[in-house]
Design an enzyme around this catalytic site. Structure first.
Site, PDB file in Angstrom:
ATOM      1  N   GLY A   1       1.048  -1.234  -0.174  1.00  0.00           N
ATOM      2  CA  GLY A   1       0.650  -0.128  -0.171  1.00  0.00           C
ATOM      3  C   GLY A   1       0.741   0.845  -0.588  1.00  0.00           C
TER       4      GLY A   1
ATOM      5  N   GLU B   1       4.055   3.900   6.100  1.00  0.00           N
ATOM      6  CA  GLU B   1       3.038   3.248   5.850  1.00  0.00           C
ATOM      7  C   GLU B   1       1.586   4.180   5.302  1.00  0.00           C
ATOM      8  OE1 GLU B   1       1.335   0.673   6.077  1.00  0.00           O
ATOM      9  OE2 GLU B   1       1.319  -0.626   7.310  1.00  0.00           O
ATOM     10  N   ASP B   2       0.978   3.004   4.245  1.00  0.00           N
ATOM     11  CA  ASP B   2      -0.133   4.108   4.132  1.00  0.00           C
ATOM     12  C   ASP B   2      -1.142   4.045   5.088  1.00  0.00           C
ATOM     13  OD1 ASP B   2      -1.194   1.221   4.786  1.00  0.00           O
ATOM     14  OD2 ASP B   2      -1.457   0.521   2.351  1.00  0.00           O
TER      15      ASP B   2
ATOM     16  N   ASP C   1      -4.366   2.171  11.123  1.00  0.00           N
ATOM     17  CA  ASP C   1      -6.162   2.206  11.648  1.00  0.00           C
ATOM     18  C   ASP C   1      -5.777   0.867  12.944  1.00  0.00           C
ATOM     19  OD1 ASP C   1      -8.368   0.910  10.372  1.00  0.00           O
ATOM     20  OD2 ASP C   1      -8.148  -1.178  10.888  1.00  0.00           O
TER      21      ASP C   1
ATOM     22  N   LYS D   1      -7.057   7.005  11.217  1.00  0.00           N
ATOM     23  CA  LYS D   1      -7.838   6.258  10.798  1.00  0.00           C
ATOM     24  C   LYS D   1      -7.827   5.902  12.731  1.00  0.00           C
ATOM     25  CE  LYS D   1      -9.672   3.427   8.087  1.00  0.00           C
ATOM     26  NZ  LYS D   1      -9.869   2.113   7.106  1.00  0.00           N
TER      27      LYS D   1
ATOM     28  N   VAL E   1     -11.089   2.784   2.881  1.00  0.00           N
ATOM     29  CA  VAL E   1     -10.276   4.189   1.418  1.00  0.00           C
ATOM     30  C   VAL E   1      -9.356   3.427   0.397  1.00  0.00           C
ATOM     31  CG1 VAL E   1     -10.311   6.357   2.744  1.00  0.00           C
ATOM     32  CG2 VAL E   1      -8.664   4.982   2.626  1.00  0.00           C
TER      33      VAL E   1
ATOM     34  N   ASP F   1      -5.561  -0.533  -2.027  1.00  0.00           N
ATOM     35  CA  ASP F   1      -6.938  -1.629  -3.275  1.00  0.00           C
ATOM     36  C   ASP F   1      -7.650  -1.771  -1.966  1.00  0.00           C
ATOM     37  OD1 ASP F   1      -5.403  -3.074  -0.891  1.00  0.00           O
ATOM     38  OD2 ASP F   1      -6.094  -4.968  -2.359  1.00  0.00           O
TER      39      ASP F   1
ATOM     40  N   ARG G   1      -5.746   0.698  -6.783  1.00  0.00           N
ATOM     41  CA  ARG G   1      -4.230   1.344  -6.199  1.00  0.00           C
ATOM     42  C   ARG G   1      -3.641   1.901  -6.961  1.00  0.00           C
ATOM     43  NH1 ARG G   1      -2.204  -2.270  -2.369  1.00  0.00           N
ATOM     44  NH2 ARG G   1      -2.534  -4.823  -2.404  1.00  0.00           N
TER      45      ARG G   1
HETATM   46  P1  5GP Z   1      -3.587  -1.806  11.098  1.00  0.00           P
HETATM   47  O1  5GP Z   1      -2.802  -3.087  11.374  1.00  0.00           O
HETATM   48  O2  5GP Z   1      -3.401  -0.953  11.886  1.00  0.00           O
HETATM   49  O3  5GP Z   1      -5.220  -2.247  11.562  1.00  0.00           O
HETATM   50  O4  5GP Z   1      -3.845  -2.371   9.384  1.00  0.00           O
HETATM   51  C1  5GP Z   1      -2.918  -1.272   8.914  1.00  0.00           C
HETATM   52  C2  5GP Z   1      -3.059  -1.998   7.155  1.00  0.00           C
HETATM   53  O5  5GP Z   1      -4.558  -2.280   7.186  1.00  0.00           O
HETATM   54  C3  5GP Z   1      -2.248  -0.966   6.466  1.00  0.00           C
HETATM   55  O6  5GP Z   1      -0.885  -1.275   6.011  1.00  0.00           O
HETATM   56  C4  5GP Z   1      -3.349  -1.369   5.314  1.00  0.00           C
HETATM   57  O7  5GP Z   1      -3.192  -2.776   4.957  1.00  0.00           O
HETATM   58  C5  5GP Z   1      -4.949  -2.234   5.931  1.00  0.00           C
HETATM   59  N1  5GP Z   1      -5.532  -1.248   5.729  1.00  0.00           N
HETATM   60  C6  5GP Z   1      -6.285  -0.755   7.221  1.00  0.00           C
HETATM   61  N2  5GP Z   1      -7.448   0.738   6.851  1.00  0.00           N
HETATM   62  C7  5GP Z   1      -7.492   0.534   5.184  1.00  0.00           C
HETATM   63  C8  5GP Z   1      -8.560   1.068   4.372  1.00  0.00           C
HETATM   64  O8  5GP Z   1      -8.924   2.179   4.745  1.00  0.00           O
HETATM   65  N3  5GP Z   1      -7.832   0.403   3.247  1.00  0.00           N
HETATM   66  C9  5GP Z   1      -7.106   0.008   2.163  1.00  0.00           C
HETATM   67  N4  5GP Z   1      -7.703  -0.397   1.005  1.00  0.00           N
HETATM   68  N5  5GP Z   1      -6.205  -0.787   3.649  1.00  0.00           N
HETATM   69  C10 5GP Z   1      -6.483  -0.433   5.001  1.00  0.00           C
HETATM   70 MG    MG Z   2      -0.143  -2.025   4.431  1.00  0.00          MG
END
Ligand code: 5GP
Ligand code: MG
Length: 187
Positions: free
Chosen positions: A53, A108-109, A112, A140, A162, A168, A174
């Protein structure tokens, strides 16, 4: 020169959340800050992008940096087939570079739950990096499960799925030039 057509929203996409110009301006601002913050370091900075991402954000950001840096990548898996983080993060591919004693900036993209970046920060810290900072394009905050220190944040967004600008949904969208909100998938 012919003008480039901006792809229209498809039926899965609700609205454009952040347009391409706004992203470009913010990436520029972040690069200016990173250039200033790392101006004093003697060694090269290692920029580690989290695949997949972050690849477009990383490419745009790096090309605005005037500090000496190397680019590397890492691949992690946390979600399996679900869109909910499980906290069960695994390393799929490590960096090529040995990070021992290096200044590292993780790109990082989106943040979450925070599980992915938390795992990565712990993993890198255990390798005795000289310094560790984090840059995310999107945050977020409402979804956070673990506390993670973010040094550079592009945009805070609401709790919606998103896509675009590297992000994606099932490997689609993407390469959209903007960040769009998806219409929630009914399960
Ligand atoms: P975390 O471990 O912080 O819950 O997740 C982070 C990862 O979840 C990000 O690197 C991404 O790959 C994915 N992710 C979380 N929210 C979104 C979103 O709204 N859209 C997309 N495409 N990926 C997300
Ligand atoms: Mg990611």
């Amino acid at each position: 020169m012919s003008s480039i057509a901006i792809p229209a929203l498809t039926k899965d996409l609700k609205r454009v959340l952040i347009d391409a110009d706004t992203i470009a301006r913010r990436v520029n601002e972040l690069a200016i800050k990173i250039n200033t913050d790392y101006a004093g370091i003697n060694d090269k900075l290692i920029i580690v992008g989290v695949l997949k991402g972050s690849f477009i954000f990383l490419a745009d950001l790096c090309r605005k940096l005037d500090i000496s840096h190397e680019v590397d990548f890492i691949s992690l898996s946390s979600y399996g087939n679900s869109d909910q983080s499980t906290g069960n993060v695994r390393m799929i591919m490590d960096t090529r570079e040995n990070l021992d004693g290096k200044h590292v900036l993780i790109i990082e993209d989106i943040l979450d739950s925070g599980y992915t970046l938390d795992y990565l920060c712990r993993n890198f810290t255990s390798r005795n990096v000289a310094s560790l900072k984090t840059a995310v394009l999107l945050d977020k905050p409402d979804r956070r499960k673990v506390d993670v220190t973010l040094d550079y944040i592009g945009f805070e967004i609401p709790d919606v799925w998103v896509v675009g600008y590297g992000l994606d949904y099932a490997e689609r969208y993407r390469t959209l030039p903007y960040i769009a909100e998806m219409i929630p998938v009914i399960k």
